[in-house]
Write a protein that holds these residues in place. Structure first.
Motif, PDB file in Angstrom:
ATOM      1  N   HIS A 146       0.840  -1.192   0.000  1.00  0.00           N
ATOM      2  CA  HIS A 146       0.000   0.000   0.000  1.00  0.00           C
ATOM      3  C   HIS A 146       0.881   1.250   0.000  1.00  0.00           C
ATOM      4  O   HIS A 146       1.871   1.329   0.736  1.00  0.00           O
ATOM      5  N   ALA A 147       0.476   2.242  -0.798  1.00  0.00           N
ATOM      6  CA  ALA A 147       1.222   3.498  -0.886  1.00  0.00           C
ATOM      7  C   ALA A 147       0.666   4.566   0.052  1.00  0.00           C
ATOM      8  O   ALA A 147       1.295   5.614   0.241  1.00  0.00           O
ATOM      9  N   GLY A 148      -0.487   4.325   0.642  1.00  0.00           N
ATOM     10  CA  GLY A 148      -1.097   5.301   1.549  1.00  0.00           C
ATOM     11  C   GLY A 148      -2.425   4.763   2.050  1.00  0.00           C
ATOM     12  O   GLY A 148      -2.860   3.667   1.682  1.00  0.00           O
ATOM     13  N   TRP A 149      -3.088   5.539   2.898  1.00  0.00           N
ATOM     14  CA  TRP A 149      -4.395   5.137   3.404  1.00  0.00           C
ATOM     15  C   TRP A 149      -5.443   5.238   2.295  1.00  0.00           C
ATOM     16  O   TRP A 149      -5.270   5.991   1.330  1.00  0.00           O
ATOM     17  N   PRO A 150      -6.556   4.507   2.414  1.00  0.00           N
ATOM     18  CA  PRO A 150      -7.628   4.649   1.419  1.00  0.00           C
ATOM     19  C   PRO A 150      -8.155   6.080   1.388  1.00  0.00           C
ATOM     20  O   PRO A 150      -8.047   6.825   2.366  1.00  0.00           O
ATOM     21  N   SER A 151      -8.750   6.451   0.271  1.00  0.00           N
ATOM     22  CA  SER A 151      -9.243   7.820   0.097  1.00  0.00           C
ATOM     23  C   SER A 151     -10.295   8.178   1.133  1.00  0.00           C
ATOM     24  O   SER A 151     -10.453   9.351   1.484  1.00  0.00           O
ATOM     25  N   TRP A 152     -11.027   7.199   1.629  1.00  0.00           N
ATOM     26  CA  TRP A 152     -12.110   7.467   2.580  1.00  0.00           C
ATOM     27  C   TRP A 152     -11.642   7.414   4.034  1.00  0.00           C
ATOM     28  O   TRP A 152     -12.436   7.646   4.944  1.00  0.00           O
ATOM     29  N   PRO A 190      -9.977   0.493  -7.119  1.00  0.00           N
ATOM     30  CA  PRO A 190     -11.165   0.795  -6.319  1.00  0.00           C
ATOM     31  C   PRO A 190     -11.039   0.228  -4.909  1.00  0.00           C
ATOM     32  O   PRO A 190     -10.503  -0.859  -4.697  1.00  0.00           O
ATOM     33  N   SER A 191     -11.540   0.963  -3.932  1.00  0.00           N
ATOM     34  CA  SER A 191     -11.541   0.515  -2.540  1.00  0.00           C
ATOM     35  C   SER A 191     -12.763   1.113  -1.856  1.00  0.00           C
ATOM     36  O   SER A 191     -12.774   2.305  -1.541  1.00  0.00           O
ATOM     37  N   GLY A 196     -19.926   1.384   2.317  1.00  0.00           N
ATOM     38  CA  GLY A 196     -20.301   1.208   0.926  1.00  0.00           C
ATOM     39  C   GLY A 196     -19.944   2.350   0.000  1.00  0.00           C
ATOM     40  O   GLY A 196     -20.119   2.245  -1.219  1.00  0.00           O
ATOM     41  N   ARG A 197     -19.443   3.447   0.540  1.00  0.00           N
ATOM     42  CA  ARG A 197     -19.058   4.579  -0.311  1.00  0.00           C
ATOM     43  C   ARG A 197     -17.921   4.182  -1.244  1.00  0.00           C
ATOM     44  O   ARG A 197     -17.015   3.449  -0.865  1.00  0.00           O
ATOM     45  N   ASP A 198     -17.968   4.712  -2.470  1.00  0.00           N
ATOM     46  CA  ASP A 198     -16.884   4.457  -3.419  1.00  0.00           C
ATOM     47  C   ASP A 198     -15.622   5.167  -2.977  1.00  0.00           C
ATOM     48  O   ASP A 198     -15.669   6.259  -2.387  1.00  0.00           O
ATOM     49  N   GLY A 199     -14.495   4.569  -3.256  1.00  0.00           N
ATOM     50  CA  GLY A 199     -13.211   5.182  -2.955  1.00  0.00           C
ATOM     51  C   GLY A 199     -12.113   4.494  -3.742  1.00  0.00           C
ATOM     52  O   GLY A 199     -12.383   3.696  -4.650  1.00  0.00           O
ATOM     53  N   PHE A 200     -10.892   4.807  -3.389  1.00  0.00           N
ATOM     54  CA  PHE A 200      -9.767   4.198  -4.085  1.00  0.00           C
ATOM     55  C   PHE A 200      -8.598   4.052  -3.121  1.00  0.00           C
ATOM     56  O   PHE A 200      -8.565   4.655  -2.049  1.00  0.00           O
ATOM     57  N   ARG A 201      -7.635   3.252  -3.553  1.00  0.00           N
ATOM     58  CA  ARG A 201      -6.393   3.107  -2.797  1.00  0.00           C
ATOM     59  C   ARG A 201      -5.254   2.957  -3.786  1.00  0.00           C
ATOM     60  O   ARG A 201      -5.396   2.296  -4.823  1.00  0.00           O
ATOM     61  N   ASP A 202      -4.120   3.577  -3.475  1.00  0.00           N
ATOM     62  CA  ASP A 202      -2.941   3.473  -4.325  1.00  0.00           C
ATOM     63  C   ASP A 202      -2.002   2.401  -3.785  1.00  0.00           C
ATOM     64  O   ASP A 202      -1.731   2.341  -2.573  1.00  0.00           O
ATOM     65  N   ASP A 203      -1.522   1.558  -4.683  1.00  0.00           N
ATOM     66  CA  ASP A 203      -0.558   0.516  -4.342  1.00  0.00           C
ATOM     67  C   ASP A 203       0.688   0.673  -5.189  1.00  0.00           C
ATOM     68  O   ASP A 203       0.613   1.049  -6.371  1.00  0.00           O
TER      69      ASP A 203
END
Length: 212
Positions: A146-152, A190-191, A196-203
């Motif tokens: 993981h490159a950081g925390w999820p967007s949410w 996508p994360s 249930g909210r849409d979000g993303f995560r960078d890896d």
């Protein structure tokens, strides 16, 4: 106040997490493993931090002979059941290790290390260097972190320093005349949030081939 003692180390922490929950993970292989390993010729594979076994089972179903490693006995029991249900139990060996303290013997055509990041003690650099040393000549090292925390994630649940592409490359210190970089990039996927909210995560993804 609970009479249950707090986990005293990494092994206790992860065993408690698996014991206190039902299935922790989805049962599906990591998408970046599918993307990066789909074109590789099956051989022997080492899955570090295999959890409940989804990646190991996927590899075995594609013809690999897999050694799956985790710190939790409960996770490994679930992984073995998953392999049996998928009909690949004869292609997977399960080993319990506290990575950083012990490591599987031998070399492998693929060493896969997905998300070896922990809220408790883990010598990530030492583990990844051991992973590289376990790659056979002509084999592949695949690392996803993981490159950081999820967007949410508005408030991080614990302090954590995330790796960088350059930082992990420097820590591995792999000789350029022995390794070829095949993938080195940051991928956004996508994360969904727990509600249930849409979000993303960078890896971050590193795929390297040992040429000699």
């Amino acid at each position: 106040m609970s009479d249950t003692p707090a986990p005293s180390g990494p092994a206790d922490f992860w065993e408690a997490r698996y014991r206190e929950a039902g299935r922790v993970w989805s049962g599906r292989p990591n998408t970046l493993l599918e993307r990066e390993a789909a074109g590789l010729t099956p051989g022997t594979a080492l899955d570090l931090g295999c959890g409940e076994g989804a990646d190991a089972v996927w590899l075995a179903s594609r013809g690999w002979r897999v050694t799956g490693v985790d710190i939790s006995a409960t996770a490994l029991e679930r992984a073995a059941r998953h392999a049996a249900e998928a009909g690949v139990a004869d292609r997977v060996t399960w080993e319990r290790h506290e990575l950083g303290r012990s490591f599987p013997e031998g070399t492998f055509d693929l060493v896969s290390a997905h998300y070896l990041q922990s809220p408790v003690e883990l010598d990530q650099r030492a583990v990844l260097r051991s992973a590289a040393a376990a790659v056979a000549e002509g084999g592949t090292l695949l690392i996803v972190l993981h490159a950081g925390w999820p967007s949410w994630q508005s408030e991080p649940p614990f302090d954590h320093v995330f790796p960088t592409l350059d930082g992990v490359t420097a820590e591995l210190a792999l000789p350029e005349d022995r390794w070829t970089v095949e993938t080195r990039e940051t991928v956004r996927r996508p994360s969904a949030a727990p509600d249930g909210r849409d979000g993303f995560r960078d890896d971050h993804v590193w795929r390297l081939r040992r040429v000699r």
